[in-house]
Design a protein around this motif. Sequence first.
Motif, PDB file in Angstrom:
ATOM      1  N   ARG A 122      44.600  38.263 -52.083  1.00 43.85           N
ATOM      2  CA  ARG A 122      43.208  38.263 -52.562  1.00 43.85           C
ATOM      3  C   ARG A 122      43.168  38.075 -54.073  1.00 43.85           C
ATOM      4  N   MET A 123      44.038  38.785 -54.803  1.00 43.13           N
ATOM      5  CA  MET A 123      44.101  38.643 -56.257  1.00 43.13           C
ATOM      6  C   MET A 123      44.540  37.227 -56.642  1.00 43.13           C
ATOM      7  N   ARG A 124      45.435  36.659 -55.850  1.00 38.86           N
ATOM      8  CA  ARG A 124      45.914  35.302 -56.132  1.00 38.86           C
ATOM      9  C   ARG A 124      44.783  34.288 -56.013  1.00 38.86           C
ATOM     10  N   ARG A 125      43.920  34.487 -55.013  1.00 37.35           N
ATOM     11  CA  ARG A 125      42.769  33.571 -54.847  1.00 37.35           C
ATOM     12  C   ARG A 125      41.744  33.759 -55.959  1.00 37.35           C
ATOM     13  N   GLU A 126      41.529  35.024 -56.347  1.00 35.75           N
ATOM     14  CA  GLU A 126      40.496  35.304 -57.355  1.00 35.75           C
ATOM     15  C   GLU A 126      40.945  34.905 -58.753  1.00 35.75           C
ATOM     16  N   VAL A 127      42.188  35.270 -59.103  1.00 32.98           N
ATOM     17  CA  VAL A 127      42.680  35.012 -60.468  1.00 32.98           C
ATOM     18  C   VAL A 127      43.153  33.566 -60.625  1.00 32.98           C
ATOM     19  N   GLY A 128      43.918  33.075 -59.647  1.00 27.10           N
ATOM     20  CA  GLY A 128      44.490  31.733 -59.759  1.00 27.10           C
ATOM     21  C   GLY A 128      43.644  30.631 -59.170  1.00 27.10           C
ATOM     22  N   GLY A 129      42.640  31.005 -58.375  1.00 25.25           N
ATOM     23  CA  GLY A 129      41.790  29.985 -57.748  1.00 25.25           C
ATOM     24  C   GLY A 129      42.531  29.133 -56.736  1.00 25.25           C
ATOM     25  N   ILE A 130      43.428  29.768 -55.947  1.00 24.92           N
ATOM     26  CA  ILE A 130      44.236  29.046 -54.956  1.00 24.92           C
ATOM     27  C   ILE A 130      43.351  28.435 -53.879  1.00 24.92           C
ATOM     28  N   THR A 131      43.561  27.158 -53.594  1.00 25.60           N
ATOM     29  CA  THR A 131      42.873  26.468 -52.485  1.00 25.60           C
ATOM     30  C   THR A 131      43.892  25.615 -51.737  1.00 25.60           C
ATOM     31  N   TYR A 132      43.509  25.182 -50.525  1.00 26.25           N
ATOM     32  CA  TYR A 132      44.425  24.405 -49.689  1.00 26.25           C
ATOM     33  C   TYR A 132      44.643  22.980 -50.204  1.00 26.25           C
ATOM     34  N   ASP A 133      43.722  22.459 -51.041  1.00 25.37           N
ATOM     35  CA  ASP A 133      43.828  21.064 -51.472  1.00 25.37           C
ATOM     36  C   ASP A 133      44.473  20.911 -52.852  1.00 25.37           C
ATOM     37  N   MET A 134      45.188  21.928 -53.334  1.00 23.37           N
ATOM     38  CA  MET A 134      45.856  21.833 -54.639  1.00 23.37           C
ATOM     39  C   MET A 134      47.142  21.031 -54.493  1.00 23.37           C
ATOM     40  N   ASN A 135      47.457  20.207 -55.519  1.00 24.95           N
ATOM     41  CA  ASN A 135      48.706  19.429 -55.474  1.00 24.95           C
ATOM     42  C   ASN A 135      49.847  20.238 -56.081  1.00 24.95           C
ATOM     43  N   ILE A 136      51.042  19.660 -56.091  1.00 20.90           N
ATOM     44  CA  ILE A 136      52.233  20.412 -56.505  1.00 20.90           C
ATOM     45  C   ILE A 136      52.170  20.811 -57.981  1.00 20.90           C
ATOM     46  N   TYR A 137      51.577  19.967 -58.830  1.00 17.57           N
ATOM     47  CA  TYR A 137      51.493  20.324 -60.251  1.00 17.57           C
ATOM     48  C   TYR A 137      50.550  21.514 -60.443  1.00 17.57           C
ATOM     49  N   ASP A 138      49.390  21.495 -59.741  1.00 18.20           N
ATOM     50  CA  ASP A 138      48.441  22.610 -59.852  1.00 18.20           C
ATOM     51  C   ASP A 138      49.077  23.918 -59.390  1.00 18.20           C
ATOM     52  N   LEU A 139      49.847  23.857 -58.313  1.00 18.60           N
ATOM     53  CA  LEU A 139      50.473  25.072 -57.781  1.00 18.60           C
ATOM     54  C   LEU A 139      51.565  25.601 -58.713  1.00 18.60           C
ATOM     55  N   THR A 140      52.358  24.693 -59.298  1.00 15.96           N
ATOM     56  CA  THR A 140      53.409  25.152 -60.221  1.00 15.96           C
ATOM     57  C   THR A 140      52.832  25.687 -61.527  1.00 15.96           C
ATOM     58  N   SER A 141      51.598  25.287 -61.855  1.00 12.67           N
ATOM     59  CA  SER A 141      50.958  25.810 -63.074  1.00 12.67           C
ATOM     60  C   SER A 141      50.551  27.282 -62.912  1.00 12.67           C
ATOM     61  N   LEU A 142      50.580  27.797 -61.671  1.00 14.71           N
ATOM     62  CA  LEU A 142      50.236  29.203 -61.408  1.00 14.71           C
ATOM     63  C   LEU A 142      51.467  30.109 -61.447  1.00 14.71           C
ATOM     64  N   THR A 143      52.596  29.599 -61.921  1.00 15.19           N
ATOM     65  CA  THR A 143      53.858  30.352 -61.870  1.00 15.19           C
ATOM     66  C   THR A 143      53.754  31.703 -62.558  1.00 15.19           C
ATOM     67  N   LYS A 144      53.176  31.756 -63.763  1.00 20.91           N
ATOM     68  CA  LYS A 144      53.076  33.022 -64.500  1.00 20.91           C
ATOM     69  C   LYS A 144      52.216  34.034 -63.760  1.00 20.91           C
ATOM     70  N   ILE A 145      51.110  33.550 -63.187  1.00 19.07           N
ATOM     71  CA  ILE A 145      50.213  34.442 -62.428  1.00 19.07           C
ATOM     72  C   ILE A 145      50.941  34.984 -61.202  1.00 19.07           C
ATOM     73  N   ASP A 146      51.655  34.093 -60.489  1.00 18.79           N
ATOM     74  CA  ASP A 146      52.392  34.522 -59.291  1.00 18.79           C
ATOM     75  C   ASP A 146      53.430  35.585 -59.636  1.00 18.79           C
ATOM     76  N   ILE A 147      54.144  35.375 -60.740  1.00 21.17           N
ATOM     77  CA  ILE A 147      55.197  36.321 -61.133  1.00 21.17           C
ATOM     78  C   ILE A 147      54.597  37.669 -61.518  1.00 21.17           C
ATOM     79  N   GLU A 148      53.484  37.650 -62.259  1.00 23.75           N
ATOM     80  CA  GLU A 148      52.851  38.899 -62.675  1.00 23.75           C
ATOM     81  C   GLU A 148      52.317  39.672 -61.470  1.00 23.75           C
TER      82      GLU A 148
END
Length: 698
Positions: A122-148
Motif C-alpha cells: 500500500r505504501m509502495r502504491r501511495e509513495v511511488g505511484g506504482i501502476t501496471y503500465d510502468m516500463n522498466i526505467y520507471d520501475l528502476t527509478s523507484l529503487t530508493k523508495i523500495d529499499i527504504e
Amino acid sequence: MCLICGAPEGEPHFGGICCRACAAFFRRYFHSKKVSKKCTCKERTIKSHPCRKCRVEKCLKIGMTPEKIQGGRDRNTMDHLQMIPSGSCSPSSPPSLLTARIISRATSNLEFAYSNWKQFNRMRREVGGITYDMNIYDLTSLTKIDIELTWNMVISMFPSTRKLEESDKAALLRNFHMKFWMIVPIFDCIENPEFYENTKEEDHKNMMVEFYDGSFEKGKELTKKEIVRIFEPYWGSFYTKTVPPIVGLNLEKEELMAVLWLLFFDNGFINISSECLEMCRNIRKMILRELKNYQTDRNYDEMRFFDTVETLDIIEKGEQKFMEELLVCEMHNVRIHDDFKAILKENKFLTPPLMCLICGSEESEPHFGGTSCRACAAFFRRYFKSKKENINCTCKQRQSRSHPCRKCRIEKCFSTGMTPDKLQGNRDRNSIDFLPMTPSGSSSESSPPSLLSTQIVPRTTANLDFAIPNWQRYEKMREKYIGGIMEWMNIYELTKMTETNYELTWNMVSIMFPSTSKLEEKDKSALLRNFIPKLWQIAPIFDCIKNYDYYEKLNDTQYEKMIVSFYKGSFVEGKELSNKEIMRVFEPFWDSFYNKTAPPIIGLNLEKEELMAIIQGYTNISLECLEMCRNIKKVILRELKNFQNEKNYDEMRFFDTVETLEIIDRGEKKFMGEMTICEMHNVRLHDEFKAILMENKY
C-alpha cells in the motif's frame, strides 16, 4: 535433522545432534527408575517412536552421553509458591493454579508478516505511484523508495536488525533487491491466477513491449518485433519455469511470507560480517521452525515442507535469468536508472566471467583493459590497425543475427573499458623467402613452396564424441563385474559395488582427460567421493531416457514392486519392514525423483553428446585440482555450445542443458535424505559406501 526420530530441527544435546523431544527423553531415561530390557517396537503403532530400549540405543549411537546430563534439581514445595489468585491482589489469599491447556505451536511472526507485507504494498502504491503500465526505467527509478520501505518492513518484523552496522544493512538490502524483482510478479500471479491464465499470446507480447517501450536511448529504439525476438526467451522462461512450480504448490499466505524472509536473511552471502551472518542464521532457523509448526497444525504432508523450501532454489535460478536479461538490456541500449545500476555494480553483477558485454558470447576474458570474447578483442585490434573509417551507423541495413556495425561495435568496446593504448605494435612480416615450406608429397628442398588450401574447420566436439563409446564401455564393464543386469538388485547389493564404481569411473576419467593422471591421491579420492552420490542420480536418469517406453507404461503395481524389491533383503535381521511400511517410508523419495528430477531432463530430448556434457565445485580439493576442473569444465561447455550451434539449436537449449546440473544436485540432496531414513529404519548399506557418506559429512 534429528538422526533418532527424523524431526527436521536438530541441535546439539548431551554430546550428540537431536531434536528437543529426543533430548528430553534421554534426560528422563537416566533420571527415571524404569528399566526396559525387551524391544517392544512390533507391538507399537507405525507412526509412534521406537521403544525405550531402541530409542536410547540410537541416542548413545550418535554420541549422546549420560555424563553430560545435569543433576536433579530441588523441588519447590507448595509452601514456597507465592501465587495470587485470579482477580485478587492480596498475597494472603489462598494460592490459585492456572488451568493447564495445550498451547498451539508458535507461528506469530508469519501471521504478522502478511499484514506487514500488505502495508508495504500500500505504501509502495501511495509513495511511488506504482501502476501496471510502468516500463522498466520507471520501475528502476523507484529503487530508493523500495529499499527504504523494505528496511522499514524488516525492522518492524525483526527489531534486532536495528543493531546492525550500516555496511551490513546495505549489503542485505542489495543482495535482496534482485530477488525482490522476482518475488513481486510471482506473488501477483498467485493473487490473480485467472488474469494470467486467460492472457492470450498477443496480450502477453503487448505486455512485454510496454515494459521496454519508452526506456530506450533516443535514436536507438527497437521495433515491436525486435523487442519480442530479443526478450521473449527470458519472459518465456519466467512464466513457464519459475512461476508454474510455485503457483502449483497452492501455498498459503503464511507460507509465502516464510519464503520471502528466508530469501532476505540468506546466510550464504559473503559480503556481510560474522555478526550479521549469525543473526541471519538465527532468524532463518526461527522462520523454518514456524513454517514447520504452521504446516503441522494444518496436518499437511511432510513433503510440503521440503517443496516450500525448494521454492528458494527456483527463485534463485529465476534471478540468474533476470541478471542475464539486464545484461541484454545494456547491450540493446535500454535505459536503467542510476540507483538501480549502483546496486548492480556494487554486487559486481555487470562483470560476469562467462559473458561478453559486446556480443553476448558466453566466453569472455580480459582484453586491452576490458572484458570481452576473443572475436571482439580481434575486431578491436583490427579496427585500429586498419585504414577503414566508419562514420555512419549501418545496423538497420544488416541482418538481425549479425554483429552490430563497426561504429556501434567499437563504441561498445570503449564502454567496457578497452583502450587502444594497450594494443601491441606492428610485428615484422615474414616474407615468402623466409618460409622453408615443403610441398605436399615431396621432401626436396628445391621444390617450390606449397601453401595448403584454406578450408572452414568445423567446431570441435572431439571430447563429447569420444565420451559416448567411453560411457558405453563403462556400462558394459559394470554389468560384467556384477554378472548380469542391475534391474532387480537391492540397495545393499548395489552399495557393495562402490569399489568397482570407483575403479571404473576413474578409468573412464583418465582415458577421457589424461591430465588427471598427474593429480595427487587425495584429490583423486575427493573427486570420486563427490561424484559417486551424483552417479546414483545420473545412472537411473540415463536408464529412463534409454527405456522411456517402459517407464511410461509402468503401472502402480509394477512401481510398488520396483520400490519394495529395492529395499527387501537389505534390512538388519529381525528388524524388517513390511511392504506397506516400505511404501509409506520410501515412496515420497521415489515420487520426488520420478516426478521432479527425471521429467525435466527427459523433456529436453537431449542427444547423446549433450548427455555426456552433463557428466562432469568442490571445497575439499587442492587449488591445482580446482584449476584443472575449471579448465576441463570450460572445454566441455565450449564443446557443448559448438555441438548445439552445429545442429542449429535455439540458444535457450544451452541454458536448459546446463540447468540439468542443478536438477541433479537437488535430486542428490533428496537422495542423501533417503540415506538418512535408511539408517533410521535399519537398512544395511555396505561399509565402503558408508565411508563415502561419512567422509563427505552427509
